[in-house]
Design a protein around this motif. Structure first.
Motif, PDB file in Angstrom:
ATOM      1  N   UNK A   1       0.200  -3.553 -10.302  1.00 57.79           N
ATOM      2  CA  UNK A   1       0.736  -3.076 -11.139  1.00 57.79           C
ATOM      3  C   UNK A   1       1.593  -1.805 -10.696  1.00 57.79           C
ATOM      4  N   UNK A   2       1.117  -0.947  -9.874  1.00 60.37           N
ATOM      5  CA  UNK A   2       1.841   0.296  -9.437  1.00 60.37           C
ATOM      6  C   UNK A   2       3.109  -0.063  -8.867  1.00 60.37           C
ATOM      7  N   UNK A   3       2.955  -1.297  -7.981  1.00 59.74           N
ATOM      8  CA  UNK A   3       4.480  -1.684  -7.517  1.00 59.74           C
ATOM      9  C   UNK A   3       5.462  -2.173  -8.586  1.00 59.74           C
TER      10      UNK A   3
ATOM     11  N   UNK B   1       0.713  -1.044  -0.115  1.00 59.16           N
ATOM     12  CA  UNK B   1       0.025   0.024  -0.044  1.00 59.16           C
ATOM     13  C   UNK B   1       0.968   1.295  -0.022  1.00 59.16           C
ATOM     14  N   UNK B   2       1.871   1.334   0.814  1.00 59.86           N
ATOM     15  CA  UNK B   2       2.894   2.419   0.857  1.00 59.86           C
ATOM     16  C   UNK B   2       3.528   2.815  -0.359  1.00 59.86           C
TER      17      UNK B   2
ATOM     18  N   UNK C   1      -6.052   8.026  -0.146  1.00 59.16           N
ATOM     19  CA  UNK C   1      -5.866   6.527  -0.419  1.00 59.16           C
ATOM     20  C   UNK C   1      -6.358   5.704   0.840  1.00 59.16           C
ATOM     21  N   UNK C   2      -6.679   4.628   0.888  1.00 62.74           N
ATOM     22  CA  UNK C   2      -6.816   3.657   1.837  1.00 62.74           C
ATOM     23  C   UNK C   2      -6.421   2.265   1.446  1.00 62.74           C
TER      24      UNK C   2
ATOM     25  N   UNK D   1      -5.106  -4.959   0.206  1.00 61.67           N
ATOM     26  CA  UNK D   1      -6.123  -4.301  -0.485  1.00 61.67           C
ATOM     27  C   UNK D   1      -6.175  -2.903  -0.612  1.00 61.67           C
ATOM     28  N   UNK D   2      -6.210  -2.413  -1.660  1.00 59.74           N
ATOM     29  CA  UNK D   2      -6.065  -0.866  -2.087  1.00 59.74           C
ATOM     30  C   UNK D   2      -7.374  -0.087  -2.277  1.00 59.74           C
ATOM     31  N   UNK D   3      -7.575   1.005  -1.428  1.00 58.38           N
ATOM     32  CA  UNK D   3      -8.921   1.549  -1.870  1.00 58.38           C
ATOM     33  C   UNK D   3      -8.584   2.952  -2.391  1.00 58.38           C
TER      34      UNK D   3
END
Length: 473
Positions: free
Chosen positions: A353-355, A262-263, A319-320, A326-328
């Protein structure tokens, strides 16, 4: 029906307690609750989706039958990730029901409800339960219903990411896709390839496997380590059963913690307001990626409520995420000149995908990205088959009886303080912590620890599980 209950991710219970009348009645109650607040002219359409459990098609049929009684047209979106169904629901402003038990064993299943504006709230749960109580002896139509099918929801969800990431965003990365019984397994293969990666399918299963991205099965850990060692992957990825929680392992086969995923995602998307449960590690504040961090109870409804409150206070770029990865996404983000619209429900594809894109863009290995965060060491697992009343009694004593608490933790340290936002998180004098909470989805007691070294975190986790097991009996 008394065995069924709402948890942190919807309604869950044994398949034997859910199929037939119960799933029909709860779906009917949900749709009547939605209809009770509908404005004139609101579309009477409900989208249905499911995971790959053996019981899910039958339960979806029960939901379709309920839709007919409630006066809604049911549209079957097929087997697809929960966030894909949520994306369709939000785009069309129509309710949706996802048939899934997420990561829990195959003898259990569940229903996750989406209203016209997203995930249901705790207030909605109360409304659904009230509508359920009023159903009485409504009879289910036993005849099979012909439900229109629409596979385009999955296509729209895939295109969401193809539009916002460059075709070579993952160019050259060799990625293993642990397929097991994830409903996202084929989507991941297509999407990774279309973004320039070289995906390899691993361990596809015809039977449901309960992969939990917080409490990893030893056999999964061993397999992932073996695959990376033998095949030289840059990463191995997967999801839980319904595709809303990511699993990512680095080039050494080390599984990335969900809060660190998440970070890294927040950093890649330049999101600076983070809402996350108390089970995420202290590295969230320490990393300096967020201008502000808000802690909540465990569960996406609480994270969503926290994000909404932050937005009401004027916060932006919100963002959460949860410790399960799980990313919100609460705020719209512009990527490559295209707006990635908010999707405030747990998602596995965006953080994955982002990581990977972050690693490729910066020319670094995943292990190097993680080491830059100086995140300390955390570990988590669970005691299975612990009835809720036994967990509750243990947690009540741990929080309310100071003498018991000090004696309980004496073998590992001196108690410096506790946090009871969700369960009991005990801070020890050396800065380490041990956190117990009852799962909201299954009869389990979960244990989360943080410590200065990996070895110490492993030791505290083993001790914490053994000690709790002995205490609960």
């Amino acid at each position: 029906m008394e065995a069924l209950k709402f948890g942190t991710s919807g309604l869950r219970g044994l398949v034997s307690d859910l199929v037939g009348g119960p799933s029909f009645a709860y779906a009917l109650a949900f749709l009547r609750h939605v209809a009770s607040s509908d404005e004139s002219g609101a579309r009477r359409v409900v989208y249905l989706g499911r995971d790959l459990r053996g019981s899910s098609p039958e339960i979806l049929g029960d939901c379709a039958a309920a839709a007919a009684v409630a006066g809604f047209e049911a549209i079957d979106c097929g087997a697809l990730p929960t966030p894909a169904l949520a994306f369709r629901s939000l785009r069309e402003a129509c309710p949706a029901i996802m048939v899934t038990g997420s990561h829990i064993p195959d003898d259990r299943n569940g229903l996750k409800f989406y209203g016209r504006d997203g995930e249901i709230t705790k207030a909605d749960e109360a409304g659904i339960l009230a509508a359920f109580a009023a159903i009485g002896d409504t009879e289910r139509n036993s005849q099979a219903l012909a439900v229109p099918e629409d596979a385009t929801a999955l296509d729209e969800y895939e295109q969401r990411y193809l539009d916002c990431f460059l075709p070579d965003a993952l160019g050259g990365l060799r990625i293993g896709v642990y397929q097991h019984s994830s409903v996202a397994r084929d989507l991941l293969m297509r999407l990774l390839k279309r973004l320039g990666a070289q995906p390899t399918a691993l361990a596809r299963s015809d039977r449901f496997i309960p992969v939990d991205t917080e409490a990893h099965r030893p056999e999964d850990v061993a397999s992932i380590a073996e695959w990376t060692s033998e095949d030289g992957f840059d990463a191995i990825v997967s999801t839980d059963g319904d595709g809303d929680r990511p699993l990512i392992a680095d080039e050494r086969g080390t599984l990335l913690r969900g809060d660190l995923i998440g970070l890294l995602t927040a950093r890649h998307l330049d999101l600076t307001m983070i809402v996350t449960p108390v089970t995420s590690s202290a590295s969230i504040e320490r990393a300096g990626i967020a201008d502000r961090v808000v802690r909540t109870r465990v569960g996406s409804p609480f994270v969503i409520a926290g994000m909404a409150a932050a937005a009401a206070d004027g916060a932006e770029r919100i963002a959460g995420f949860e410790a399960n990865g799980g990313f919100l996404l609460y705020s719209d983000v512009v990527l490559e000149g295209v707006t990635l619209t908010a999707l405030p429900t747990r998602d596995a594809v965006l953080p994955m995908i982002a990581v990977l894109a972050e690693a490729r863009e910066r020319g670094k290995k995943l292990s190097e990205l993680v080491s830059e965060l100086d995140a300390g060491h955390a570990a988590a697992h669970r005691l299975a088959n612990v009835p809720g009343e036994r967990s509750a009694a243990f947690l009540t004593r741990l929080s309310g009886d100071e003498n018991f608490r000090h004696e309980y933790f004496a073998p590992v340290g001196t108690v410096a303080g506790i946090d009871t936002i969700d369960g009991v998180r005990t801070l020890l004098a050396d800065g380490s912590s041990i956190h117990y909470r009852a799962s909201g989805n299954a009869p389990e007691l979960r244990c989360y620890v943080e410590a200065g070294t990996e070895a110490e975190a492993a030791r505290l986790l083993a001790w914490g599980l053994k000690q709790a097991g002995a205490e609960i009996g």
